[in-house]
Design a protein around this motif. Structure first.
Motif, PDB file in Angstrom:
ATOM      1  N   GLY A 182      16.151   1.830 -24.673  1.00  0.00           N
ATOM      2  CA  GLY A 182      15.315   0.813 -25.297  1.00  0.00           C
ATOM      3  C   GLY A 182      14.018   0.567 -24.552  1.00  0.00           C
ATOM      4  O   GLY A 182      13.680   1.237 -23.572  1.00  0.00           O
ATOM      5  N   TYR A 183      13.266  -0.408 -25.035  1.00  0.00           N
ATOM      6  CA  TYR A 183      12.015  -0.789 -24.380  1.00  0.00           C
ATOM      7  C   TYR A 183      12.313  -1.409 -23.014  1.00  0.00           C
ATOM      8  O   TYR A 183      13.362  -2.029 -22.815  1.00  0.00           O
ATOM      9  N   ASP A 184      11.383  -1.275 -22.100  1.00  0.00           N
ATOM     10  CA  ASP A 184      11.558  -1.849 -20.771  1.00  0.00           C
ATOM     11  C   ASP A 184      11.117  -3.310 -20.801  1.00  0.00           C
ATOM     12  O   ASP A 184      10.039  -3.682 -20.336  1.00  0.00           O
ATOM     13  N   LEU A 185      11.981  -4.152 -21.364  1.00  0.00           N
ATOM     14  CA  LEU A 185      11.643  -5.566 -21.530  1.00  0.00           C
ATOM     15  C   LEU A 185      11.637  -6.320 -20.208  1.00  0.00           C
ATOM     16  O   LEU A 185      10.896  -7.299 -20.049  1.00  0.00           O
ATOM     17  N   ALA A 186      12.451  -5.860 -19.250  1.00  0.00           N
ATOM     18  CA  ALA A 186      12.423  -6.514 -17.939  1.00  0.00           C
ATOM     19  C   ALA A 186      11.052  -6.348 -17.303  1.00  0.00           C
ATOM     20  O   ALA A 186      10.486  -7.294 -16.743  1.00  0.00           O
ATOM     21  N   ARG A 187      10.506  -5.157 -17.409  1.00  0.00           N
ATOM     22  CA  ARG A 187       9.177  -4.909 -16.843  1.00  0.00           C
ATOM     23  C   ARG A 187       8.112  -5.746 -17.547  1.00  0.00           C
ATOM     24  O   ARG A 187       7.136  -6.173 -16.936  1.00  0.00           O
ATOM     25  N   LEU A 188       8.315  -6.004 -18.830  1.00  0.00           N
ATOM     26  CA  LEU A 188       7.371  -6.836 -19.579  1.00  0.00           C
ATOM     27  C   LEU A 188       7.352  -8.271 -19.046  1.00  0.00           C
ATOM     28  O   LEU A 188       6.287  -8.897 -18.967  1.00  0.00           O
ATOM     29  N   ILE A 189       8.516  -8.777 -18.666  1.00  0.00           N
ATOM     30  CA  ILE A 189       8.590 -10.148 -18.159  1.00  0.00           C
ATOM     31  C   ILE A 189       7.930 -10.258 -16.782  1.00  0.00           C
ATOM     32  O   ILE A 189       7.309 -11.271 -16.453  1.00  0.00           O
ATOM     33  N   VAL A 190       8.059  -9.191 -15.970  1.00  0.00           N
ATOM     34  CA  VAL A 190       7.445  -9.213 -14.640  1.00  0.00           C
ATOM     35  C   VAL A 190       5.926  -9.350 -14.788  1.00  0.00           C
ATOM     36  O   VAL A 190       5.281  -8.590 -15.496  1.00  0.00           O
ATOM     37  N   GLY A 191       5.365 -10.342 -14.132  1.00  0.00           N
ATOM     38  CA  GLY A 191       3.930 -10.568 -14.198  1.00  0.00           C
ATOM     39  C   GLY A 191       3.475 -11.394 -15.380  1.00  0.00           C
ATOM     40  O   GLY A 191       2.278 -11.617 -15.553  1.00  0.00           O
ATOM     41  N   SER A 192       4.411 -11.898 -16.190  1.00  0.00           N
ATOM     42  CA  SER A 192       4.027 -12.650 -17.389  1.00  0.00           C
ATOM     43  C   SER A 192       3.811 -14.133 -17.117  1.00  0.00           C
ATOM     44  O   SER A 192       3.472 -14.891 -18.018  1.00  0.00           O
ATOM     45  N   GLU A 193       4.031 -14.582 -15.889  1.00  0.00           N
ATOM     46  CA  GLU A 193       3.670 -15.927 -15.439  1.00  0.00           C
ATOM     47  C   GLU A 193       4.320 -17.042 -16.266  1.00  0.00           C
ATOM     48  O   GLU A 193       3.711 -18.082 -16.533  1.00  0.00           O
TER      49      GLU A 193
ATOM     50  N   VAL B 203       0.837  -1.204   0.000  1.00  0.00           N
ATOM     51  CA  VAL B 203       0.000   0.000   0.000  1.00  0.00           C
ATOM     52  C   VAL B 203       0.873   1.256   0.000  1.00  0.00           C
ATOM     53  O   VAL B 203       0.523   2.270  -0.601  1.00  0.00           O
ATOM     54  N   LYS B 204       2.036   1.182   0.629  1.00  0.00           N
ATOM     55  CA  LYS B 204       2.937   2.338   0.687  1.00  0.00           C
ATOM     56  C   LYS B 204       4.174   2.160  -0.187  1.00  0.00           C
ATOM     57  O   LYS B 204       4.666   3.139  -0.770  1.00  0.00           O
ATOM     58  N   TYR B 205       4.642   0.928  -0.298  1.00  0.00           N
ATOM     59  CA  TYR B 205       5.944   0.716  -0.919  1.00  0.00           C
ATOM     60  C   TYR B 205       5.910   0.026  -2.280  1.00  0.00           C
ATOM     61  O   TYR B 205       6.957  -0.183  -2.884  1.00  0.00           O
ATOM     62  N   GLY B 206       4.733  -0.321  -2.758  1.00  0.00           N
ATOM     63  CA  GLY B 206       4.647  -0.862  -4.103  1.00  0.00           C
ATOM     64  C   GLY B 206       4.808  -2.368  -4.160  1.00  0.00           C
ATOM     65  O   GLY B 206       5.016  -3.045  -3.153  1.00  0.00           O
ATOM     66  N   VAL B 207       4.725  -2.892  -5.387  1.00  0.00           N
ATOM     67  CA  VAL B 207       4.732  -4.333  -5.634  1.00  0.00           C
ATOM     68  C   VAL B 207       6.082  -4.762  -6.216  1.00  0.00           C
ATOM     69  O   VAL B 207       6.992  -3.947  -6.382  1.00  0.00           O
ATOM     70  N   THR B 208       6.198  -6.025  -6.544  1.00  0.00           N
ATOM     71  CA  THR B 208       7.483  -6.580  -6.996  1.00  0.00           C
ATOM     72  C   THR B 208       8.068  -5.807  -8.170  1.00  0.00           C
ATOM     73  O   THR B 208       9.278  -5.544  -8.216  1.00  0.00           O
TER      74      THR B 208
END
Length: 460
Positions: A187-198, A153-158
């Protein structure tokens, strides 16, 4: 040569498990009633290169790969499909670096969340994401589902703490994504794309996470409420007051009684619902914030509210919050929701959940990361009662519909997996679903990475 022979040729034999009973125990996660198939083999690699060899062999033979962490997921995201290779990262447990200057850590995906947090604490550092499963779940699984937790709620998610990743792609390449620097927009934020991609876009083999300094001691505020709607009003009031606590959790009587029966923690209270808040602002400002939260609780109708003067008691209440799900599982199958709605809509959503439970004659216990609107209604049935199961499943889908009607989302932190695929299609426009499928097809052209999860891809 068969796939198993090829695997035996490329990686050490002790990584490969063929015992049907052992393999079967890795066929699904903790999602109740989510379908699963029968794996061909279980592989537990120990290095990124071994993961790469597994993926390349599966590409060669056209066999699906289902990545798996600790198997604590609640959406079916790690469930096997028939004839697949279950690739467990549980043996990849090294914390390879903790850098106190750059405030980062580099870990393998099988590192347990609490183990990383403990190692960081020894150096005066803190890794904030803290899902209720933190004592068991792994960093790789947390990244794959973009896990949240009590303090998000204050510090964010993974995703807010992932700086970089090493990943084996759907084409069998071992690549590094992201960065180690505090800033970087190349470049594109590909690391962020992988996060949450299950596990549908790549297999995570290493994670670089951002760390924070250790926090000041927290102040705890507890409020007792006679109705879940009043507790929801208190949550909305805290948000309207502009207060951002370090935790704001909801737990109802059903959960407390289940934990009491299991752990004998003597948590019996004269309340149907408890709100637990914590503040970590240092000094007098933190005390003032705690008092402001207490005032919000009282104005919303709390039957009792106070700042805790007993740290052991406060810790016990938060421990009960973490233990609620496994405690309820002891009573019967638990179908777990994971909706998230705007904070102002929390009272109305809680009222609708209560009405849905009555309408479908289904016992619904409630826990929630209430401070950010992430609600976890827990639908409980008796073992072997198929009619109760059908009612609970109807209630499950109705809760999703009501969350969407209030401007919410079908999953706040558990992921889409199998259980929320229909809900995702309701939440996202067709054009956006097409973008998802295009990304999946681009990064997994052979269609072998955790097929059938998150979005359906037609490869006919």
């Amino acid at each position: 040569m068969t796939l198993i022979q090829r695997l035996q040729e490329r990686i050490p034999a002790d990584r490969i498990q063929l015992d049907p009973a052992v393999v079967a125990s890795y066929a699904h996660d903790e999602a109740e009633w989510a379908p699963h198939g029968t794996p061909l083999v279980l592989v537990r690699p120990r290095t990124a290169e071994e993961v790469q060899e597994v993926v390349r062999a599966c590409i060669e033979y056209g066999v699906p790969v289902v990545p798996r962490g600790a198997g604590t997921g609640l959406s079916g995201g790690a469930n096997a499909v028939d004839g697949c290779v279950v690739l467990s990262t549980e043996a990849m447990t090294a914390i390879t670096e903790i850098d106190p200057v750059e405030r980062l850590a580099v870990v393998q995906p099988g590192v347990v969340n609490d183990h990383l947090r403990s190692a960081c604490a020894e150096r005066g550092l803190w890794y904030p994401p803290d899902p209720a499963s933190a004592p068991w779940s792994t960093i790789g699984g947390n990244v794959a589902t973009n896990a949240g937790g009590i303090c998000c709620v204050k510090y964010g998610v993974t995703a807010d703490y992932v700086l970089g990743l090493q990943v084996v792609t759907g084409t069998g390449e071992l690549v590094r994504l992201g960065r180690r620097t505090a800033k970087g927009v190349a470049g594109y934020d590909l690391a962020r794309l992988i996060v949450g991609s299950e596990g549908t876009l790549g297999v995570i083999t290493e994670v670089t996470v951002r760390l924070r300094p250790q926090r000041s001691p927290e102040h705890t505020v507890a409020g007792y409420f006679s109705s879940i709607v009043d507790a929801g009003r208190a949550v909305a009031a805290v948000g309207a007051a502009g207060i951002v606590p370090s935790a704001l959790e909801l737990i109802d009587r059903h959960c407390l009684e289940a934990v009491d029966q299991w752990k004998r923690m003597d948590l019996a209270v004269e309340a149907d619902v408890i709100l637990l808040a914590r503040c970590d602002v240092p000094g007098a400002a933190g005390e003032d914030e705690a008092e402001a939260i207490r005032d919000c609780f009282e104005q919303a109708g709390a039957t009792w509210a106070a700042r805790s003067s007993d740290q052991a008691e406060a810790d016990a209440l938060f421990e009960a919050r973490r233990l609620a799900y496994p405690a309820l599982e002891r009573l019967g199958p638990v179908l777990t929701e994971d909706i998230c709605v705007p904070k102002a809509a929390v009272p109305e959503m809680l009222a609708r959940i209560e009405a849905i439970g009555t309408r479908h004659d289904t016992l619904i216990a409630n826990i929630a990361h209430a401070g950010d609107g992430n609600l976890h209604p827990l639908l409980i049935t008796r073992r072997g009662d198929e009619q109760a199961r059908a009612r609970a499943q109807r209630a499950f889908h109705e809760i999703i519909d009501e969350a969407l009607a209030l401007g919410g989302t079908v999953t706040g932190e558990h992921g889409v997996g199998l259980l929320k695929m229909d809900g995702l299609a309701k939440e996202l426009p067709a054009e956006v679903m097409d973008l998802h499928r295009a990304v999946k097809a681009a990064l997994d052209p052979h269609g072998i990475l955790n097929p059938g999860k998150v979005v359906a891809v037609d490869r006919s």
